[in-house]
Design a protein around this motif. Structure first.
Motif, PDB file in Angstrom:
ATOM      1  N   ASP A  44       0.811  -1.279   0.015  1.00  0.00           N
ATOM      2  CA  ASP A  44       0.109  -0.031   0.002  1.00  0.00           C
ATOM      3  C   ASP A  44       0.775   1.361   0.184  1.00  0.00           C
ATOM      4  O   ASP A  44       1.968   1.162   0.748  1.00  0.00           O
ATOM      5  CB  ASP A  44      -0.924   0.166   1.180  1.00  0.00           C
ATOM      6  N   HIS A  45       0.467   2.145  -0.969  1.00  0.00           N
ATOM      7  CA  HIS A  45       1.428   3.273  -1.075  1.00  0.00           C
ATOM      8  C   HIS A  45       1.489   4.177   0.492  1.00  0.00           C
ATOM      9  O   HIS A  45       2.663   4.624   0.748  1.00  0.00           O
ATOM     10  CB  HIS A  45       0.859   4.268  -2.092  1.00  0.00           C
ATOM     11  N   LEU A  46       0.370   4.198   0.951  1.00  0.00           N
ATOM     12  CA  LEU A  46       0.395   5.162   2.137  1.00  0.00           C
ATOM     13  C   LEU A  46       1.162   4.392   3.397  1.00  0.00           C
ATOM     14  O   LEU A  46       2.002   4.986   4.076  1.00  0.00           O
ATOM     15  CB  LEU A  46      -0.928   5.390   2.589  1.00  0.00           C
TER      16      LEU A  46
ATOM     17  N   GLY B  76       3.856   2.700   2.652  1.00  0.00           N
ATOM     18  CA  GLY B  76       5.074   2.987   2.056  1.00  0.00           C
ATOM     19  C   GLY B  76       5.483   4.372   2.711  1.00  0.00           C
ATOM     20  O   GLY B  76       6.867   4.364   3.212  1.00  0.00           O
ATOM     21  N   HIS B  77       4.767   5.010   2.645  1.00  0.00           N
ATOM     22  CA  HIS B  77       5.125   6.426   3.311  1.00  0.00           C
ATOM     23  C   HIS B  77       5.495   6.433   4.767  1.00  0.00           C
ATOM     24  O   HIS B  77       6.426   6.969   5.157  1.00  0.00           O
ATOM     25  CB  HIS B  77       4.086   7.842   3.071  1.00  0.00           C
ATOM     26  N   VAL B  78       4.631   5.616   5.433  1.00  0.00           N
ATOM     27  CA  VAL B  78       4.779   5.328   7.071  1.00  0.00           C
ATOM     28  C   VAL B  78       6.311   4.694   6.913  1.00  0.00           C
ATOM     29  O   VAL B  78       7.068   5.060   7.958  1.00  0.00           O
ATOM     30  CB  VAL B  78       3.641   4.845   7.716  1.00  0.00           C
TER      31      VAL B  78
ATOM     32  N   ALA C 159       2.470  14.350   4.424  1.00  0.00           N
ATOM     33  CA  ALA C 159       1.759  15.641   3.611  1.00  0.00           C
ATOM     34  C   ALA C 159       2.375  15.655   2.122  1.00  0.00           C
ATOM     35  O   ALA C 159       3.532  15.976   2.182  1.00  0.00           O
ATOM     36  CB  ALA C 159       1.908  16.723   4.450  1.00  0.00           C
ATOM     37  N   SER C 160       1.683  15.265   1.373  1.00  0.00           N
ATOM     38  CA  SER C 160       2.157  15.341  -0.124  1.00  0.00           C
ATOM     39  C   SER C 160       1.167  15.869  -0.977  1.00  0.00           C
ATOM     40  O   SER C 160       0.199  16.554  -0.502  1.00  0.00           O
ATOM     41  CB  SER C 160       2.497  13.880  -0.689  1.00  0.00           C
ATOM     42  N   GLY C 161       1.624  15.744  -2.295  1.00  0.00           N
ATOM     43  CA  GLY C 161       0.500  16.408  -3.407  1.00  0.00           C
ATOM     44  C   GLY C 161      -0.668  15.669  -3.432  1.00  0.00           C
ATOM     45  O   GLY C 161      -1.637  16.034  -4.113  1.00  0.00           O
ATOM     46  N   GLY C 162      -0.748  14.291  -3.181  1.00  0.00           N
ATOM     47  CA  GLY C 162      -1.816  13.476  -3.450  1.00  0.00           C
ATOM     48  C   GLY C 162      -2.505  13.046  -1.992  1.00  0.00           C
ATOM     49  O   GLY C 162      -3.727  12.840  -1.944  1.00  0.00           O
ATOM     50  N   HIS C 163      -1.819  13.253  -0.957  1.00  0.00           N
ATOM     51  CA  HIS C 163      -2.633  12.786   0.236  1.00  0.00           C
ATOM     52  C   HIS C 163      -1.924  13.597   1.382  1.00  0.00           C
ATOM     53  O   HIS C 163      -0.772  13.897   1.508  1.00  0.00           O
ATOM     54  CB  HIS C 163      -2.286  11.382   0.608  1.00  0.00           C
ATOM     55  N   THR C 164      -2.930  13.721   2.585  1.00  0.00           N
ATOM     56  CA  THR C 164      -2.511  14.372   3.795  1.00  0.00           C
ATOM     57  C   THR C 164      -3.283  13.698   4.975  1.00  0.00           C
ATOM     58  O   THR C 164      -4.298  13.768   4.807  1.00  0.00           O
ATOM     59  CB  THR C 164      -2.658  15.986   3.839  1.00  0.00           C
TER      60      THR C 164
ATOM     61  N   THR D  11       9.602  12.482  -0.582  1.00  0.00           N
ATOM     62  CA  THR D  11       8.791  12.073  -1.739  1.00  0.00           C
ATOM     63  C   THR D  11       8.760  10.834  -2.281  1.00  0.00           C
ATOM     64  O   THR D  11       9.374   9.903  -1.896  1.00  0.00           O
ATOM     65  CB  THR D  11       9.542  13.133  -2.911  1.00  0.00           C
ATOM     66  N   ASP D  12       7.702  10.630  -3.401  1.00  0.00           N
ATOM     67  CA  ASP D  12       7.429   9.274  -3.784  1.00  0.00           C
ATOM     68  C   ASP D  12       8.902   8.377  -4.210  1.00  0.00           C
ATOM     69  O   ASP D  12       9.723   8.879  -4.838  1.00  0.00           O
ATOM     70  CB  ASP D  12       6.514   9.196  -5.061  1.00  0.00           C
ATOM     71  N   ASN D  13       9.028   7.471  -3.615  1.00  0.00           N
ATOM     72  CA  ASN D  13      10.232   6.531  -3.996  1.00  0.00           C
ATOM     73  C   ASN D  13       9.916   5.277  -3.670  1.00  0.00           C
ATOM     74  O   ASN D  13       9.103   4.769  -3.070  1.00  0.00           O
ATOM     75  CB  ASN D  13      11.551   7.031  -3.198  1.00  0.00           C
TER      76      ASN D  13
HETATM   77 ZN    ZN Z   1       2.985   9.693  -2.199  1.00  0.00          ZN
END
Ligand code: ZN
Ligand code: KG4
Length: 337
Positions: free
Chosen positions: A117-119, A121-123, A142-147, A303-305
């Protein structure tokens, strides 16, 4: 922490949920061997990401980026223990390219596969790097797509404490920047312009009426629009730095005040921040003292990676070959934050 893998096992992960084509090689212990990000600048001319263009660019780039990641890691596919990819949420066509490519790579060697899951991933970016945090902690993404604000009690999941009711924080930066005539993506440009401005020049709203830990950024955007309109083109141009500084201040305060509320409510004293907006200097400064420990991963992990996807994959039960071949993407997912 190696998760479900041995510390030396290598994860090859792909991330293509939006406009960056990313591949990474990360060890079970969380050591980043390679983290390759190919940004699709082609979208800048349109002032935003064009989904169909993104999918096509991912197709052009994905094999090159995977080869590059393996080469930088000094590894071949034969050295990989687990293949992973973002399954969602994101742009459907973009996700499909990464998921199908990753499944193909895994299947070629009959390797296990982990959908991520992308989110999450951010965590999980917080579990990597020199500033790595161990749960429990509060995480602001907090990004361009989700907060959203999350409570992280273990490595495999998180609980949503609050999320934006409308725009994401990065989207608010981008839309504000556009109103001020700045190029896309606007966050870094707006931050630069704001350096010469007075943040108290305009009193923009910080969504104080939104209760609890949710966010709202549509009001501040409209307030900026009206301020520019009321000033007229000449005065608005002359006061662009003040407008930018005041606008940025409102977004930073909205984020920071909810972070403070989340820390008080949970009783936790550790904070991780992620997403592209975490690169913002005033936000970092504002959050620096709010908890006993504040972890800000390096920019390339905010950022996305794909390193963050590999990191999360370490706690996803691996699916054996060929059971994963029928897996599909989820564009909006159970959680669209
Ligand atoms: Zn993202
Ligand atoms: O995480 P990210 O690279 O991509 C996703 O949206 O998932 O975040 C990009 C967002 C953009 O909206 C961009 O304007 C914002 O992060 N951003 C910033 C800064 N750098 C990037 N916003 C404010 N200040 C910055 N320095």
């Amino acid at each position: 922490m190696a998760g479900l893998l041995a510390p030396g096992d290598l994860v090859l992960a792909l991330e293509t949920s939006c406009d960056d084509t990313c591949a990474a090689v990360v060890s079970g212990a969380g050591e980043i061997r390679a983290n390759v990000i190919s940004s699709q600048e082609i979208h800048d001319a349109y002032g935003g990401v064009v989904p169909e263009v993104a999918s096509r660019r991912h197709l052009d780039l994905v094999n090159v980026v995977v080869d590059d990641a393996l080469r930088r890691a000094g590894a071949g596919l034969g050295d990989v223990a687990l293949v992973a990819a973002t399954q969602g949420p994101g742009l459907v066509g973009a996700l499909l390219v990464g998921l199908a490519s990753a499944k193909g790579l895994a299947a070629a060697r009959e390797l296990p596969f982990a959908p991520v899951d992308h989110l999450q991933g951010h965590v999980a970016a917080s579990f990597l790097g020199p500033d790595a945090l161990e749960p429990p902690f509060v995480c602001l993404v907090a990004s361009g797509g989700h907060t959203f604000l999350a409570r992280v009690d273990d490595h495999a999941s998180f609980t949503v404490l609050g999320a934006t009711l409308d725009d994401a924080a990065g989207e608010a930066f981008d839309k504000g920047a556009r109103l001020l005539g700045l190029p896309y993506p606007g966050g870094p440009h707006l931050e630069r312009l704001a350096r010469d401005g007075d943040r108290s020049a305009f009193a923009f709203p910080i969504a104080a009426r939104v209760q609890g830990l949710d966010f709202s950024f549509s009001g501040v955007k409209t307030a900026l629009l009206y301020a520019i309109r009321d000033l007229g083109p000449e005065d608005a141009a002359a006061r662009a730095a003040d407008l930018a500084a005041s606008y940025q201040h409102a977004i930073v305060e909205a984020l920071a005040q909810r972070v403070e509320r989340a820390l008080a409510q949970t009783g936790l004293d550790r904070l991780a921040i992620g997403g592209g907006v975490a690169a913002n200097g005033p936000l970092r400064e504002r959050l620096a003292g709010v908890a006993a420990r504040v972890a800000v991963p390096p920019r390339e992990l905010c950022t996305d990676n794909a390193a963050m996807i590999a990191s999360a994959a370490r706690w996803v039960p691996p699916q054996p070959f060929p059971s994963y071949l029928g897996l599909d993407v989820y564009p909006t997912g159970a959680r669209d934050l």
